[in-house]
Structure formats: structure tokens, C-alpha cells
Scaffold this motif. Structure first.
Motif, short mmCIF file in Angstrom:
data_model
loop_
_atom_site.label_atom_id
_atom_site.label_comp_id
_atom_site.label_asym_id
_atom_site.label_seq_id
_atom_site.Cartn_x
_atom_site.Cartn_y
_atom_site.Cartn_z
N PHE A 81 43.65 49.19 21.09
CA PHE A 81 42.92 48.68 19.94
C PHE A 81 42.58 47.23 20.22
N HIS A 82 41.40 46.82 19.80
CA HIS A 82 40.97 45.44 19.94
C HIS A 82 40.89 44.87 18.53
N LEU A 83 41.77 43.93 18.23
CA LEU A 83 41.80 43.30 16.92
C LEU A 83 41.18 41.92 17.03
N LYS A 84 40.27 41.63 16.11
CA LYS A 84 39.65 40.31 16.09
C LYS A 84 39.78 39.74 14.70
N VAL A 85 40.33 38.54 14.61
CA VAL A 85 40.44 37.82 13.35
C VAL A 85 39.91 36.42 13.63
N GLY A 86 38.75 36.12 13.08
CA GLY A 86 38.12 34.84 13.39
C GLY A 86 37.86 34.75 14.89
N TYR A 87 38.36 33.69 15.49
CA TYR A 87 38.18 33.50 16.94
C TYR A 87 39.31 34.10 17.75
N ALA A 88 40.34 34.61 17.11
CA ALA A 88 41.49 35.20 17.81
C ALA A 88 41.21 36.66 18.13
N SER A 89 41.65 37.09 19.29
CA SER A 89 41.45 38.46 19.73
C SER A 89 42.75 38.97 20.35
N LEU A 90 43.08 40.22 20.05
CA LEU A 90 44.31 40.82 20.56
C LEU A 90 44.01 42.25 20.99
N HIS A 91 44.40 42.60 22.20
CA HIS A 91 44.29 43.98 22.69
C HIS A 91 45.69 44.56 22.63
N ILE A 92 45.83 45.69 21.92
CA ILE A 92 47.16 46.19 21.64
C ILE A 92 47.19 47.72 21.78
N HIS A 93 48.26 48.22 22.38
CA HIS A 93 48.43 49.66 22.59
C HIS A 93 48.66 50.37 21.25
N PRO A 94 48.32 51.65 21.16
CA PRO A 94 48.41 52.37 19.89
C PRO A 94 49.78 52.31 19.20
N GLU A 95 50.88 52.46 19.91
CA GLU A 95 52.20 52.41 19.27
C GLU A 95 52.46 51.03 18.65
N ALA A 96 52.11 49.99 19.36
CA ALA A 96 52.27 48.64 18.82
C ALA A 96 51.33 48.42 17.63
N PHE A 97 50.14 48.99 17.69
CA PHE A 97 49.19 48.87 16.58
C PHE A 97 49.76 49.53 15.32
N LEU A 98 50.35 50.71 15.47
CA LEU A 98 50.96 51.40 14.33
C LEU A 98 52.08 50.56 13.72
#
Length: 73
Positions: free
Chosen positions: A28-45
Motif C-alpha cells: 500500500f502507498h500511503l500519502k499524507v501531505g508531503y509524507a509518503s509510506l510504502h507498507i505491506h498489507p499486514e502492517a497496513f491492517l
């Protein structure tokens, strides 16, 4: 390290936040403002669960702080 750009699918978002999923890197690619995080599905849950718990606790605390009148609504 991957040399090709991700081919993301937009799942949700607005002007401030966005959640995409990339099947190529299975993240999953999470973007909040200028911050971006790529995170695996288990961590996303787990992140979603933690954020939902925090929001619920915050809302309960806000209602309690507002007094008895707020609890009737």
C-alpha cells in the motif's frame, strides 16, 4: 531495488490524503501531505486498526470532556 515505477491503483483519497495499492510490489502507498509510506498489507491492517482505535478513544474523550449534554446526542 526495483527500477520500474509502481503501477498503483487508487483506493481512496482527497486533497490531503491518498491510499493506493501496487500489485507489483504488493504494498500500500500511503500519502499524507508531503509524507509518503510504502507498507505491506499486514502492517497496513495493523495501522488501520490502531488508527480506528485511536479515533474511537479520542471521540469518547471529547464527548466526556463536553459534559452530559453531549452524551445525549
Amino acid at each position: 531495488m526495483k527500477n520500474t515505477p509502481c503501477r498503483v491503483r487508487k483506493l481512496a483519497g482527497d486533497g490531503l490524503c491518498r491510499v493506493d495499492y501496487c500489485p507489483d510490489c504488493a504494498c500500500f502507498h500511503l500519502k499524507v501531505g508531503y509524507a509518503s509510506l510504502h507498507i505491506h498489507p499486514e502492517a497496513f491492517l495493523r495501522l488501520c486498526s490502531t488508527l480506528n482505535a485511536a479515533l474511537a478513544r479520542f471521540q469518547r474523550q471529547e464527548k466526556l470532556a463536553a459534559g452530559p449534554a453531549a452524551l445525549r446526542h
